[in-house]
Design an enzyme around this catalytic site. Structure first.
Site, PDB file in Angstrom:
ATOM      1  CG  ASN A   9      -1.592   1.304   1.356  1.00 34.79           C
ATOM      2  OD1 ASN A   9      -1.759   2.032   0.612  1.00 34.79           O
ATOM      3  ND2 ASN A   9      -2.458   1.250   2.787  1.00 34.79           N
ATOM      4  CD1 TRP A  10       3.574   0.665  -2.844  1.00 35.75           C
ATOM      5  CD2 TRP A  10       3.793   1.750  -4.602  1.00 35.75           C
ATOM      6  NE1 TRP A  10       4.445   0.089  -3.421  1.00 35.75           N
ATOM      7  CE2 TRP A  10       4.215   0.652  -4.942  1.00 35.75           C
ATOM      8  CE3 TRP A  10       3.433   2.765  -5.936  1.00 35.75           C
ATOM      9  CZ2 TRP A  10       4.947   0.337  -5.752  1.00 35.75           C
ATOM     10  CZ3 TRP A  10       4.287   2.161  -7.031  1.00 35.75           C
ATOM     11  CH2 TRP A  10       4.708   1.042  -7.178  1.00 35.75           C
ATOM     12  CE  LYS A  11      -0.213   3.165   4.930  1.00 35.43           C
ATOM     13  NZ  LYS A  11      -0.048   3.483   6.299  1.00 35.43           N
ATOM     14  CG  HIS A  98      -5.797   1.823   5.143  1.00 35.09           C
ATOM     15  ND1 HIS A  98      -5.485   2.718   5.865  1.00 35.09           N
ATOM     16  CD2 HIS A  98      -4.741   0.925   5.038  1.00 35.09           C
ATOM     17  CE1 HIS A  98      -4.281   2.404   6.273  1.00 35.09           C
ATOM     18  NE2 HIS A  98      -3.633   1.155   5.690  1.00 35.09           N
ATOM     19  CD  GLU A 100      -2.987   5.379   6.716  1.00 32.90           C
ATOM     20  OE1 GLU A 100      -2.748   5.686   5.576  1.00 32.90           O
ATOM     21  OE2 GLU A 100      -2.025   4.958   7.553  1.00 32.90           O
ATOM     22  CD  GLU A 168      -3.469  -3.040   7.202  1.00 34.75           C
ATOM     23  OE1 GLU A 168      -2.231  -2.978   6.624  1.00 34.75           O
ATOM     24  OE2 GLU A 168      -3.944  -1.863   6.949  1.00 34.75           O
ATOM     25  N   GLY A 174       2.406   2.264  10.756  1.00 37.08           N
ATOM     26  CA  GLY A 174       3.368   3.081  10.574  1.00 37.08           C
ATOM     27  C   GLY A 174       4.098   3.741  11.941  1.00 37.08           C
ATOM     28  CB  SER A 212       5.258  -1.815  11.846  1.00 33.80           C
ATOM     29  OG  SER A 212       4.789  -0.578  12.178  1.00 33.80           O
ATOM     30  N   GLY A 233       3.086  -1.248   4.123  1.00 31.77           N
ATOM     31  CA  GLY A 233       2.989   0.365   3.940  1.00 31.77           C
ATOM     32  C   GLY A 233       4.274   0.632   3.941  1.00 31.77           C
ATOM     33  N   GLY A 234       4.665   1.494   4.764  1.00 28.39           N
ATOM     34  CA  GLY A 234       6.369   1.893   4.515  1.00 28.39           C
ATOM     35  C   GLY A 234       7.170   1.021   3.766  1.00 28.39           C
TER      36      GLY A 234
HETATM   37  P1  PGA Z   1       2.861   0.123   7.530  1.00 21.69           P
HETATM   38  O1  PGA Z   1       1.331   0.350   6.903  1.00 21.69           O
HETATM   39  O2  PGA Z   1       3.285  -1.096   6.891  1.00 21.69           O
HETATM   40  O3  PGA Z   1       3.595   1.598   7.281  1.00 21.69           O
HETATM   41  O4  PGA Z   1       2.454   0.047   9.000  1.00 21.69           O
HETATM   42  C1  PGA Z   1       0.590  -0.598   6.656  1.00 21.69           C
HETATM   43  C2  PGA Z   1      -0.721  -0.143   6.239  1.00 21.69           C
HETATM   44  O5  PGA Z   1      -1.049   0.823   6.580  1.00 21.69           O
HETATM   45  O6  PGA Z   1      -1.279  -0.945   5.391  1.00 21.69           O
END
Ligand code: PGA
Length: 257
Positions: A9-11, A98, A100, A168, A174, A212, A233-234
């Site tokens: 997930n490149w956000k 998600h 967010e 998640e 993050g 993470s 994500g990251g």
């Molecule tokens: P993260 O994000 O790996 O940066 O914690 C995961 C996600 O939001 O899907």
């Protein structure tokens, strides 16, 4: 045996130049290691980069997905992207629910359920995200929260077809705080138990962990019996990290054969 899946997930990151660079590195890395075909791989760039990513990944091992979609098929919904538009751009996947989106865009369980129904009708494979906040976990409500999120989303039983669930925990996204493999496994087993209780395909449905995940902790998470891969994500923004996570998922598949 459920097939492993690793999704990035490149956000809200990237430019056309960085998308071309990252996908170039990923495709090159995958070509040089045939064993990695034991895992399904999805990348989810932001909407403006989807067409570019779909073109670059055509006929490759990488599938492309959107990070969100509208609950509506079309109409006067300024700024929204319909699931059919994602398919039209070459996406096979979409993420819905998600944390967010839930946190910053006020998406309720009912809105997420409507998005899931819309993406399912459009023929997309959907990653449905569920997970509790830190306060909810500390109050002993984690299972209750996840149960409600899933019960609402899966009220329409048909959506289970082409569905992947991503657990998640919000406190691990993050933040560098990963759920321990045991904490994640316990929730994954709980989710599978819910599917069983509701007479859904508990053994065939993939449940990913997200929060993470990185090269250094992927293998221990994937060693747990109910963790079928990761939503990253990251670490998905760095080819080396993401390839190492894919390799860990592929190794799990090979170990099981
Ligand atoms: P993260 O994000 O790996 O940066 O914690 C995961 C996600 O939001 O899907």
């Amino acid at each position: 045996m459920r097939r492993a899946l690793v999704a990035g997930n490149w956000k809200m990151h990237g430019s056309s130049a960085s998308v071309a660079r990252l996908l170039g590195e990923l495709l090159q890395g995958l070509n040089s290691d045939a064993a990695q075909s034991d895992a399904d791989i999805v990348v989810c760039p932001s909407h403006p980069h989807l067409a570019q990513a779909a073109t670059l990944c055509a006929d490759s091992a990488i599938a492309v997905g959107g990070q969100d979609c509208s609950a509506h098929a079309e109409g006067a919904y300024t700024g929204e992207v319909a699931p059919d538009m994602l398919s039209d751009l070459g996406c096979q996947w979409v993420i819905v629910g998600h944390s967010e989106r839930r946190q910053y865009h006020g998406e309720s369980d009912a809105v997420v359920a409507a998005k899931l129904a819309a993406s399912h009708s459009a023929g997309l494979h959907t990653m449905l995200c569920v997970g509790e906040t830190r306060a909810q976990r500390e109050a002993g409500q984690a299972e209750e929260v996840v149960r409600h999120q899933l019960a609402t989303a899966l009220e329409n039983r048909a959506v289970l077809d082409r569905l992947v669930i991503a657990y998640e925990p919000v406190w691990a996204i993050g933040t560098g705080l990963t759920a321990t493999p045991q904490q994640a496994q316990a929730m994954h087993a709980f989710i599978r138990g819910l599917l069983r209780e509701w007479s859904l395909d508990a053994d065939g449905t993939r449940v990913l962990y997200g929060g993470s995940v990185k090269a250094g902790n992927a293998a221990e998470l994937f060693a747990e019996p109910d963790i079928d891969g990761a939503l990253v994500g990251g670490a998905s923004l760095e080819a080396k990290q993401f390839l190492a996570i894919i390799a860990a998922a592929a190794q799990r598949a090979q170990a099981a054969n």
